[in-house]
Enzyme design. Structure first.
Site, PDB file in Angstrom:
ATOM      1  N   GLU A 147      41.706  40.607  46.452  1.00 24.19           N
ATOM      2  CA  GLU A 147      40.688  41.105  45.308  1.00 24.19           C
ATOM      3  C   GLU A 147      40.042  42.241  45.591  1.00 24.19           C
ATOM      4  OE1 GLU A 147      38.074  37.445  46.193  1.00 24.19           O
ATOM      5  OE2 GLU A 147      36.756  38.979  45.845  1.00 24.19           O
ATOM      6  N   GLN A 196      36.172  41.384  38.908  1.00 22.24           N
ATOM      7  CA  GLN A 196      36.924  41.058  40.054  1.00 22.24           C
ATOM      8  C   GLN A 196      38.417  40.904  39.864  1.00 22.24           C
ATOM      9  OE1 GLN A 196      36.387  36.597  41.051  1.00 22.24           O
ATOM     10  NE2 GLN A 196      36.435  37.158  43.319  1.00 22.24           N
ATOM     11  N   HIS A 253      38.598  33.900  34.725  1.00 20.71           N
ATOM     12  CA  HIS A 253      37.431  33.103  34.692  1.00 20.71           C
ATOM     13  C   HIS A 253      36.144  34.024  34.597  1.00 20.71           C
ATOM     14  CE1 HIS A 253      37.847  34.205  39.106  1.00 20.71           C
ATOM     15  NE2 HIS A 253      36.449  34.255  38.879  1.00 20.71           N
ATOM     16  N   GLU A 280      32.492  29.785  37.242  1.00 24.31           N
ATOM     17  CA  GLU A 280      32.137  29.715  38.293  1.00 24.31           C
ATOM     18  C   GLU A 280      30.825  30.007  38.469  1.00 24.31           C
ATOM     19  OE1 GLU A 280      34.360  32.911  40.565  1.00 24.31           O
ATOM     20  OE2 GLU A 280      33.045  32.930  42.317  1.00 24.31           O
ATOM     21  N   HIS A 322      30.151  37.999  37.484  1.00 26.28           N
ATOM     22  CA  HIS A 322      31.231  38.687  37.373  1.00 26.28           C
ATOM     23  C   HIS A 322      32.642  38.093  36.285  1.00 26.28           C
ATOM     24  CE1 HIS A 322      32.727  36.023  40.707  1.00 26.28           C
ATOM     25  NE2 HIS A 322      33.859  35.721  39.968  1.00 26.28           N
TER      26      HIS A 322
END
Ligand code: CMX
Ligand code: CO
Length: 150
Positions: free
Chosen positions: A43, A60, A84, A134, A7
Site C-alpha cells: 500500500e 490508501q 472501502h 473500517e 481514508h
C-alpha cells in the site's frame, strides 16, 4: 466518536502506476509505503488534508499480495475502484463495541495492525448498505514516527 474520514481505500492492479496517476493528475505525494502481510496488501498512503481532530485524511492505494486476499478477490470480481472507507476515532475498541451492540457484524474480535502503526477493524459490508467500512485509531505520534517506511 468517529471524528473524520481517515481514508478511502482504493484497489489497484499496479501500485506504482496508480501512485503516478495521483501524483501527475492531482499532485498528491506518497507519504508512506508499507507491506501488510496480514491484510495481504502492498500500500501507499497519500495525505490529502489535516482534520480538526488533529488527524488527517488519506488515500490508501492498495495492490493485493495474493489473489486469495480481500483486495485480490474484490479486484477479480469488480476491477479497480473504491474498496472501502475508513472513519477515524481516538478509541477503536469503544467504537467497535458500540456498533457491535447495534447489530453490525465487526469482523475482528480485537483490532489489528493497520497503516503506520494504527489499530483497525472492519464492519461487514452487508450490514452497512454495501460499504466495507473500517474504523481506525492512528498510532500515537511517537509510535508513527518510529514506524519505518519501505
Ligand atoms: N465492498 C462492498 N462489498 C464487499 C466488499 C467490498 N470491498 N468485499 C466483499 N463485499 C461483499 C461481496 O460483494 C459479497 O456480497 P454478495 O454476496 O451480496 O455479492 C460479500 O461481501 C462476500 O464477498 P466475498 O467476495 O465472498 O468476500 P468474503 O466474504 O471472502 O470477504 C470481507 C468479504 C468483507 C469479509 C473481506 O473482504 C474482509 O475481511 N475485509 C476486511 C479486510 C480488508 O479488506 N483488508 C484489506 C484492506 C486493508 C487496510 O485497509 O489496511
Ligand atoms: Co484501509
Amino acid at each position: 466518536m468517529l471524528s473524520r474520514i481517515d481514508h478511502i481505500g482504493i484497489a489497484c492492479h499496479d501500485l506504482d502506476a496508480t501512485v503516478e496517476f495521483y501524483r501527475s493528475t492531482y499532485g498528491f505525494e506518497v507519504h508512506h509505503r508499507e507491506v501488510n502481510e496480514e491484510q495481504g496488501v502492498r500500500e501507499a498512503m497519500l495525505r490529502v488534508n489535516g482534520t480538526d481532530d488533529g488527524g488527517a485524511t488519506w488515500l490508501q492505494l492498495l495492490q493485493p499480495l495474493r489473489e486469495d486476499s480481500p483486495v485480490g478477490k474484490w479486484l477479480a470480481r469488480h476491477g479497480e475502484g473504491v474498496h472501502h472507507i475508513a472513519f477515524g476515532t481516538d478509541d477503536v475498541d469503544a467504537e467497535a463495541d458500540a456498533v457491535r451492540g447495534r447489530g453490525v457484524r465487526v469482523l475482528y474480535d480485537a483490532p489489528r495492525r493497520g497503516s503506520m502503526g494504527s489499530r483497525i477493524t472492519f464492519l461487514h459490508p452487508q450490514d452497512c448498505h454495501g460499504v466495507l467500512t473500517e474504523i481506525v485509531t492512528a498510532a500515537a505520534p511517537d509510535a508513527a514516527r518510529g514506524h519505518s517506511a519501505h
